[in-house]
Enzyme design. Structure first.
Site, PDB file in Angstrom:
ATOM      1  N   CYS A  93      18.934 -43.405 -51.057  1.00 47.88           N
ATOM      2  CA  CYS A  93      18.988 -44.543 -51.836  1.00 47.88           C
ATOM      3  C   CYS A  93      20.397 -44.545 -52.718  1.00 47.88           C
ATOM      4  O   CYS A  93      21.270 -44.873 -52.306  1.00 47.88           O
ATOM      5  CB  CYS A  93      17.889 -44.374 -52.886  1.00 47.88           C
ATOM      6  N   HIS A 189      12.089 -43.095 -50.451  1.00 45.00           N
ATOM      7  CA  HIS A 189      11.773 -41.908 -51.100  1.00 45.00           C
ATOM      8  C   HIS A 189      10.337 -41.652 -50.546  1.00 45.00           C
ATOM      9  O   HIS A 189       9.674 -42.037 -49.724  1.00 45.00           O
ATOM     10  CB  HIS A 189      11.445 -42.478 -52.461  1.00 45.00           C
TER      11      HIS A 189
HETATM   12  N1  GLN Z   1      20.294 -47.909 -58.472  1.00 42.36           N
HETATM   13  C1  GLN Z   1      20.037 -48.366 -56.918  1.00 42.36           C
HETATM   14  C2  GLN Z   1      19.623 -49.782 -56.647  1.00 42.36           C
HETATM   15  O1  GLN Z   1      18.773 -50.255 -57.505  1.00 42.36           O
HETATM   16  C3  GLN Z   1      19.636 -46.969 -56.231  1.00 42.36           C
HETATM   17  C4  GLN Z   1      18.001 -47.226 -56.510  1.00 42.36           C
HETATM   18  C5  GLN Z   1      17.409 -45.847 -56.129  1.00 42.36           C
HETATM   19  O2  GLN Z   1      18.018 -44.635 -55.796  1.00 42.36           O
HETATM   20  N2  GLN Z   1      16.276 -45.740 -56.155  1.00 42.36           N
HETATM   21  O3  GLN Z   1      19.605 -50.418 -55.601  1.00 42.36           O
END
Ligand code: GLN
Length: 237
Positions: A93, A189
């Site tokens: 992510c 995740h």
């Molecule tokens: N901040 C990034 C987004 O919202 C990554 C989010 C995350 O790592 N869960 O796209």
């Protein structure tokens, strides 16, 4: 025992939904396979560890990604050299987005990446949240996504998987994640590795072969994760 050195990028800043669990599973399964894991935590300002066989990095908020931007740009050349030498990396992510060219947040802030992947991410007003199921060369992978960023792959950028359920990279083109050489990026995740041991073992194989030239698998009892995977398969988005 032969050692495998794991570099964990920004463990304090990037750890959404317990992505540290990926490190724990890697260490356990390396041990069960007969290798000794050695972990190097990389914090902003550190120089790159000397021995690196594996790189991992987790997800995080837009602000945390901005906080590590300067550092990742500084070590970008080192990470690119490692990628070219076949070192496997698992980026989740927020770290995945930083391995592309850039992430423009939905407030218009640009976070620059290190271009290991040919992709770009644009923040949207809609968050993509839910259970995901994808089909990859390592079998079905289950996970959980939560991101505002929509990622678009460059023309020749291979995805990691095809979306069966959920949004994946952008909710539009059914791609999920990316793979370049042995570098993998994904929005999943969970953390991803406990629920997907076959994927974990492939990453371990890549790391061991890359360092030692050969690898022999050991049978691991995965009955608990098989139960978790059966439950994941039944979950709605
Ligand atoms: N901040 C990034 C987004 O919202 C990554 C989010 C995350 O790592 N869960 O796209």
């Amino acid at each position: 025992m032969k050692e495998i050195h794991i570099l964990h990028l920004y463990p304090n800043e990037l750890n959404t939904y317990g992505d540290h669990g990926n490190r724990l599973v890697l260490m356990k399964r390396l041990g069960w396979t007969g290798y000794e894991p050695v972990v190097h935590h990389h914090h902003p300002g550190d120089s790159l560890a000397k021995q690196i066989d594996f790189v991992i990095g987790g997800g995080g908020q837009d602000s945390a990604q901005a906080d590590v931007q300067a550092d990742i740009l500084k070590i970008g050349d080192g990470l690119r050299k490692l990628a070219e030498s076949g070192v496997p990396m698992l980026t989740i992510c927020g770290t995945y987005q930083l391995f592309g060219h850039r992430f423009v947040t939905n407030t218009g802030q640009e976070v620059k990446g290190i271009s290991i992947f040919d992709l770009e991410t644009v923040g949207s007003d809609k968050r993509m949240i839910g259970n995901v199921m994808v089909k990859s060369e390592f079998g079905t992978i289950f996970g959980f996504e939560n991101h505002s960023g929509q990622t678009f792959l460059g023309e020749n950028q291979a995805p990691l998987a095809k979306v069966l359920r959920g949004n994946g990279n952008n909710g539009k083109d059914k791609t999920e994640g990316a793979r370049s050489l042995n570098v993998f990026g994904t929005y999943l995740h969970g953390p991803i590795l406990p629920n997907n041991p076959a994927f974990c073992d492939e990453l371990i194989k890549l790391a061991v072969e890359n360092h030692y030239g050969e690898f022999s698998r050991r049978k691991i009892d995965d009955s608990l994760s098989e139960m978790a995977r059966a439950t994941a398969r039944r979950r709605p988005y």
